[in-house]
Write an enzyme that holds these catalytic residues in place. Structure first.
Site, PDB file in Angstrom:
ATOM      1  N   CYS A   1      46.853  53.214 -14.568  1.00 18.58           N
ATOM      2  CA  CYS A   1      46.598  53.914 -15.824  1.00 18.58           C
ATOM      3  C   CYS A   1      47.708  53.736 -16.852  1.00 18.58           C
ATOM      4  O   CYS A   1      47.449  53.758 -18.058  1.00 18.58           O
ATOM      5  CB  CYS A   1      46.355  55.401 -15.562  1.00 18.58           C
ATOM      6  SG  CYS A   1      47.786  56.305 -14.906  1.00 18.58           S
TER       7      CYS A   1
ATOM      8  N   SER B   1      39.753  65.549 -14.913  1.00 17.84           N
ATOM      9  CA  SER B   1      40.295  64.326 -15.497  1.00 17.84           C
ATOM     10  C   SER B   1      39.550  63.900 -16.758  1.00 17.84           C
ATOM     11  O   SER B   1      40.052  63.099 -17.536  1.00 17.84           O
ATOM     12  CB  SER B   1      40.231  63.192 -14.471  1.00 17.84           C
ATOM     13  OG  SER B   1      38.875  62.850 -14.212  1.00 17.84           O
TER      14      SER B   1
ATOM     15  N   CYS C   1      50.869  59.216  -7.408  1.00 22.17           N
ATOM     16  CA  CYS C   1      50.336  60.200  -8.357  1.00 22.17           C
ATOM     17  C   CYS C   1      49.628  61.328  -7.620  1.00 22.17           C
ATOM     18  O   CYS C   1      49.801  62.505  -7.955  1.00 22.17           O
ATOM     19  CB  CYS C   1      49.391  59.513  -9.337  1.00 22.17           C
ATOM     20  SG  CYS C   1      48.775  60.603 -10.634  1.00 22.17           S
TER      21      CYS C   1
END
Length: 387
Positions: free
Chosen positions: A200, A8, A101
């Site tokens: 996000c 990430s 997600c």
């Protein structure tokens, strides 16, 4: 093994990839680009997977000495996470986009691509553990030693097949400080990088504003449990069960007690508010069940409905027909509830039904329900209603 490491751009995934490589696996790093906005940077975003994150992940991969690629999953992310988030709020439900997600992007989409490319497993920096102590010695998902960072709740929706093909090297770390110390020792520049937080794709942190911009205004009434109109609102999507502030009501309750959102009806555009006791429930009903092992009515479990919420002791009183529904303990009575009542064991059906030992407040349709046996994940499901 040939391992695909999801990177990430943060310290957790960098250390996880380094540990996988150190263990002798053939590791390839990949960063998932989840936004098409090239000006979404750390200064303008409170979440993860930004342009700056991609650069940090590349430098970490170079330091570890593994190949590194960027995969554009922005279309999948928008269709499977952002659109789902909007649709759920429009339907009066309260989704957890991080759960979606993890389920649909970080494991379903990523694992599908990894499989097509010949990888044996996916490695991530999630705080959870996988141990071979499930039924028949099958790998099972457990809480992390670091309970403050534990992510088994959001990972529970990945299901048993994905667990068998996943590596979580950080599960045995007791603190985040230990992870940062290892990153420093390995010369990883992300060792002091702050954690990502908030949703996000809501860069400014204003979830209500994001929903209004995307769903528009749909004015309606704020009413009490008797249907008396107390105020108006600009859209039911601006509310969630248990909400106390921003109700749009000027007059206090007759007894002066705080009022909360207790129900949302998008069809009538009504938001119902009431006293705190109207939020409490002993029973939960959930669907879309993902089981890690067969569930039996009468079994004692712990139930959790928020990522970092308390797990409450409970009894399974109804299980989906795909699970074995049998009376508890050789046909004996179900364990008594804390209030003295004995929950009836119901036959198998299409939904999962649990009876809590103590009442739970603020339960909202759309939330994820995760069941545990001590620290082992048993199942995940989507809450449909309070019983």
């Amino acid at each position: 093994m040939k391992v695909l490491a999801a990177m990430s751009g943060g310290v957790d995934s960098a250390v996880a990839a380094a540990r996988a490589a150190e263990a002798g696996h053939e590791v390839v790093g990949v960063h998932m680009a989840l936004s098409k906005s090239r000006d979404q940077t750390r200064t303008g975003s409170r979440g993860c997977c930004t342009v700056e994150d991609a650069s940090d992940a590349r430098r970490a991969a170079e330091r570890i000495g593994i190949p590194y690629y960027v995969w554009d999953l922005s279309d999948d992310f928008h269709d499977l996470v952002v659109e789902d988030f909007l649709a759920e709020y429009a339907a009066g439900r309260t989704p957890n986009p991080c759960v979606r997600c993890n389920e649909r992007i970080k494991f379903a989409s990523l694992l599908e691509r990894a499989t097509l490319l010949g990888f044996d497993a996916v490695c991530t920096g999630h705080y959870a553990s996988i141990r071979a102590d499930g039924p028949g010695g099958a790998p099972s998902l457990h809480r992390s030693r670091n309970m403050e960072k534990d992510q088994s709740y959001v990972l529970a929706v990945m299901g048993p097949e994905a667990v068998r093909r996943s590596l979580f090297p950080l599960g045995e770390y007791a603190t985040k400080a230990e992870v940062r110390a290892e990153a420093r020792a390995r010369g990883l520049g992300v060792s002091t990088k702050p954690d990502s937080y908030d949703i996000c794709f809501v860069a400014d942190g204003d979830t209500r504003g994001f929903l209004e911009r995307n769903l528009g205004e749909a004015p309606g009434e704020v009413v009490d449990a008797d249907g008396t109109v107390l105020g108006t609102h600009r859209g039911t999507h601006g509310f969630t069960i248990g909400q106390r502030r921003g109700l749009g009501v000027e007059r206090p309750a007759p007894d002066g007690a705080p009022r909360y959102v207790v129900d949302i009806d998008p069809a009538s555009r009504q938001v119902v508010i009431g006293a705190a006791e109207l939020l409490s429930t002993y029973e939960l009903v959930a669907g879309d069940v993902i089981s890690f092992e067969p569930l039996t009515a009468g079994r004692r479990v712990s139930a959790q409905i928020r990522a970092h919420g308390e797990a409450i002791p409970a009894t399974l009183v109804g299980v989906p027909s795909t699970s074995a529904a049998v009376p508890p303990a050789e046909g004996g009575p179900a364990p008594a509830r804390a209030d003295g009542a004995t929950p009836a064991v119901e036959p198998a059906g299409t939904a999962l039904r649990i009876r809590l030992d103590t009442p739970l407040r603020g339960v909202a349709p759309g939330q994820t329900l995760v069941l545990y046996d001590e620290d082992r994940v048993l199942a995940a499901a989507t809450l449909e209603r309070r019983a």
